[in-house]
Enzyme design. Sequence first.
Site, PDB file in Angstrom:
ATOM      1  CB  THR A   1      -0.833  -0.004   1.303  1.00 41.47           C
ATOM      2  OG1 THR A   1      -1.661  -1.152   1.290  1.00 41.47           O
ATOM      3  CG2 THR A   1      -1.684   1.239   1.447  1.00 41.47           C
TER       4      THR A   1
ATOM      5  CB  VAL B   1     -13.273  -3.567   0.862  1.00 44.93           C
ATOM      6  CG1 VAL B   1     -12.891  -2.149   1.265  1.00 44.93           C
ATOM      7  CG2 VAL B   1     -14.087  -3.565  -0.427  1.00 44.93           C
TER       8      VAL B   1
END
Lengths: 314, 314
Positions: A174, A203
């Site tokens: 990320t 998610v």
Amino acid sequence: MAGSVAMNPVVLVHGGASSEIPQDLEERLRQGVVRAATAGYKVLKEGGRALDAVEAAVTILEDDPEFNAGHGAVLNAEGTVEMDASIMDGRDLSSGAVCAARCIANPIQLARLVMEKTPHCLLTSHGAAKFACAMGVPVIPGEQLITERNRQDLEKEKQKTDAETPSPQKNQGTVGAVALDSNGDVAYATSTGGLMNKMVGRVGDSPCVGSGGYADSAMGAVSSTGHGESILKVNLARLILFHVQQGKAVGEAADTALGYMKSKVKGEGGVIVVSNAGDWAAKWTTESMPWAAAQDGKVHFGLHRDEARVFSLP
Amino acid sequence: MAGSVAMNPVVLVHGGASSEIPQDLEERLRQGVVRAATAGYKVLKEGGRALDAVEAAVTILEDDPEFNAGHGAVLNAEGTVEMDASIMDGRDLSSGAVCAARCIANPIQLARLVMEKTPHCLLTSHGAAKFACAMGVPVIPGEQLITERNRQDLEKEKQKTDAETPSPQKNQGTVGAVALDSNGDVAYATSTGGLMNKMVGRVGDSPCVGSGGYADSAMGAVSSTGHGESILKVNLARLILFHVQQGKAVGEAADTALGYMKSKVKGEGGVIVVSNAGDWAAKWTTESMPWAAAQDGKVHFGLHRDEARVFSLP
């Protein structure tokens, strides 16, 4: 890895808390985060807002195929890219996010459009696509986001037998940024391709305000990376700022919250934090995390635990 | 609206913070929350876990067409139902959620399956549908969830001119439950159809752990309702539990956090809170919120601000 100058613009970026970074990749990751921090700092020095700085920095990392966001995002179990991103303005807690977004180059820019052009904070999947279309955001073929390395990694992961434990820490690249501008406002931006081989529609923490990041000019800003499910369970970003509110220094607040996440839910990760006084820290419990911080005309950066290099900007 | 008996099972439910409840609807809402709380309490009295109690209570409210969740969920701008739900086990912070889920009767049950049968915490849209199918959850026609009242309300909303402000507080009938079981564990469950006339793919606070709810047996549990975007911005559920951690009584913690949400982001809403000692409170800043609490063989319930009725269970 901590500085302190009040009301002096600062921007930090991270390229994901990870383990097992191949050595030939390390230098490219360092260059990537330095380039992103430098771009964000330029925005701040020209009088731009923290919100603009974090968006500019994360856009660069999304465009860089070495990071797990935008171009270079990891593949889900069906071999496609689904991306999550969020952005938050510490001035008034405005926020925007997208999840399970496909076929766009820069999810962070779409997240900002959600914040500024809709009455909502989070759009998912086909709704995000519909909105992107209405905003004139170009649709790109999903394959354009896929790198050969990610294709091979998914193949290898799928060939593993059930007995072999997957390596969740391997692909936590990320990306994120936090900034403090000369007005004293903070912002964060976080963007990711999520976990390799994730279920379709999974998610993680990145689009969830309070977990994947938080920004409040009354306190500071955080962007998180690591095992998304663990970050969600402990509300990592907001937890760190609670510690800051209670008087902890930013580095200590980050260490305390990351330690809690590890002991409580066995989750590893990393964070970048900036306080509204300009104190900052980059902390992680995984093996490494590429990070860079620009302040006072200097760029600090590193990747391994005891690595902190610095150079002056021209 | 506050009681205190330690380690004595208790369950609370809410039927959504709202304004403008038609008078003929009031009694049906009271009956609905009482029925749900009674069912949850039965689970606890038979030795069931807090997690089972909140799932049972929310399932009843999802099946009740008077509430904005499951059957009776409000319609999005395209006239379809997209639902969000989450559940959390305070024993170990396990959590599961779905967002933008379509064509299933009970999103809260799918959220629990995400928690127990996947390595993930949140599945969205087509991914949630795919997982539901794999789990053998029946697909139902979307129309089966739609009530005539919701169809008419959407028509009315769409006929409003841009000049008229929409009434965001009108349709905040998210449902939720919190419970403490005899083992001293807490849980929460929250489920919603979201905002009427919302954009396709809009996700609110309900599936986001920390905002739509939070449960930690070291502290307590919260389920939120109200303006989702505001709840997300302030991480309402976790914020309340931070106040509890710092020594505030549950009612005071709820009032403080709801007051902060109103002053900081102009958002209204409501919450139910239970501490791990069995103290509980139902609080809201909107006009009304149907709620019910079962403890010590009694059911307490109400809807208007100064209404607190009670009856003994047989």
